[in-house]
Design an enzyme around this catalytic site. Sequence first.
Site, PDB file in Angstrom:
ATOM      1  N   TYR B 116       1.051  -1.320  -0.093  1.00 29.86           N
ATOM      2  CA  TYR B 116      -0.075   0.237  -0.047  1.00 29.86           C
ATOM      3  C   TYR B 116       1.014   1.265  -0.243  1.00 29.86           C
ATOM      4  CZ  TYR B 116      -3.367   3.613   1.698  1.00 29.86           C
ATOM      5  OH  TYR B 116      -4.309   4.627   1.845  1.00 29.86           O
ATOM      6  N   GLU B 204      -3.479   7.457  -3.811  1.00 27.77           N
ATOM      7  CA  GLU B 204      -3.498   6.286  -3.172  1.00 27.77           C
ATOM      8  C   GLU B 204      -3.258   5.119  -4.244  1.00 27.77           C
ATOM      9  OE1 GLU B 204      -7.056   4.793  -1.292  1.00 27.77           O
ATOM     10  OE2 GLU B 204      -6.038   4.568   0.430  1.00 27.77           O
TER      11      GLU B 204
END
Lengths: 307, 393
Positions: B116, B204
């Site tokens: 991530y 993101e």
Amino acid sequence: MSILVNEKTKILVQGITGAFGARHAQLSLDYGTQVVAGVTPGKGGQFFEHKQHKVPIFNSVAEAAAATGATVSVIFVPPPFAADAILECTDAGLDLAVAITEGIPVRDMVRVKRAMQGKKTRLIGPNCPGVVTPGTGPQSTGGCRIGIAPGYIHKKGHVGVVSRSGTLTYEAVWQLTSKGIGQSTCVGIGGDPVNGTSHLDVIKAFNDDPETHGIIMIGEIGGTAEVEAAKWIKANVKKPVAGFIAGATAPAGRRMGHAGAIVGGSEDTAAAKIAAFQEAGIEVAVTPSDMADALIRAAKARGVTLS
Amino acid sequence: MNIHEYQAKALFEKYGMAVPKGAAAKSSAEFDAALASLPEGPTMVKSQIHAGGRGKGTFTNGFKGGVKFCKTKAEAKDLAGKMLGNTLVTVQTGPAGRKVQTVYFTVASEIKKEYYLAILLDRATSRPVIVASTEGGVEIEKVAHDTPEKIFKVFIDPAYGLADYQVRELIFKLGLNPAEQKNAGKLVRSLYNMFMDTDAAMVEINPLITTPTDEVLALDAKVSFDDNALYRHPEIVALRDLNEEDSKEVEASKFGLSYIALDGNIACLVNGAGLAMSTMDIIKHFGGSPANFLDVGGGASKDQVVAAFKIILSDPNVKGIFVNIFGGIMDCNIIATGIVDAVKEVGLKLPLVVRLEGNNVAAGKETLKNSGLTIVSGDTMADAAQKVVKLVA
């Protein structure tokens, strides 16, 4: 006494020749505030005239401060130029810059805030209603009104009000005044995610001010500044404090008008903030109509006289 | 402002980040051309909507999955036809779902491990923060809650920018091999440059992946921008997709109104964001349900009030209206006149409760009273909220 500013504070207005800045410079002059200079680059040497007042306009903040002794600036310049206007105040060594401008890019504010670190100048805002220290005249005139708040709703007294929201500040102030309770100083810190002065900064100043007997703190969803302030209050503040948090019904992930009013995680919800207030012994206003009453309850519990 | 995954990935490529090769199609006629630009072999088909949870979503026609793996391009073309033009419901869209108007084909990458990576503003420090985790492809809030030790953060000093040692530190924590480290370092730097250059509010990548050949690729991309900075990014504004926004919200923004639709039946019209939020709260407090957030700003001119009433009334769920104005600088009588004119202009039939406070409020209330309209007046916010809740019950 009061915090940040008083009736003798000399202020300059950046953007005094724009419609918005001019209108509020006039209202501040009517309130009896010492508006001693205006700054509009390229219009130096001209005057801003209103009734009996003739306020000189300068090309730069440094020039205006040197010529008039102004220590505080109120900024009405449009968003693309507002960050620069704040930096100009910082470089001129002013005590306080109050940025009313709404819509300044976050990246600009991140840089401005970093540039102001370790400097003398305090920033309030941006995207805020400003600061009012009420005066003793009719409708609280004779005080210091910096920004866009309606002056007449105030009354000189002993309650400090700090809030992120403009109209919600007026709501609290008006409730107090309607009940005969005056204010020491009312500070709108603004609704943006990056701002100069936090709830906690203002709470500390109110706590140190002997003329402030009680405090109303108004917050909203987004960020954790109110929680930080609540923790400090629990450890350090003996004065009665009432609190209100707006946005209990706001859905997560949606920006509610203010750039900073957005629920990201579980930490910045209204429920989490209200819980932190209760934990800190802050009397929570059940509805926005209850803000002054909540403070009255808190003062009664601590045996403090507000008026 | 949000953009689609395929647009975000084009931006990534512009900044030198590696993404799986892909092509978007806005109609079935464009499928062949889009697929022709990709090599034969395993292909992903991804519905392009501004909401998460696409993979686990269901189309209103019963077709399951807004993101699909296909063994061949022919299969990808077939499945794209089942997505395009249909409505996808995910955990983030609400029950109404979103109509898929674009599909995105990409090469299906071989995944060694998922990570991530995100950059956003940290409000507490007023600095950009890079957030990375060895746990990718899952909900990051859950990782942060269950295993906070697997989340790594780097705070960036805006005066100096992202330092090399910070990038190294972050990458070592992710436990990558030397070849991956090199690729990941380049990607983190590029992502930061893009974040700053474009005034992004958040970037993101979930998941960020490594491949068997040590590539580091952005498999997904979610990017949003600071609305306040759009004036200096016409190239970003050009990516705006009005189909993804509530038409009432778009209409409201044209009049300088800030409107957000909710699912209740009491519409609110308020000046100031904080007061508008707390107006919703007080309706709820007294047992009602707000239909919207609406901030008409400090001025509340007649034109704005008329526009606001029209937008409010276009919501069929609305059964009553609560106008809450604190007339600070503005004369309450001018506001009251604006309300009366607006009500007459739109021919309002629903119950209307008005709470006015502030400058010249007595004259304002008089104007409302003498208007010949059935306007209920509230003295305080609490009083008015109780009245409107009762009227729609």
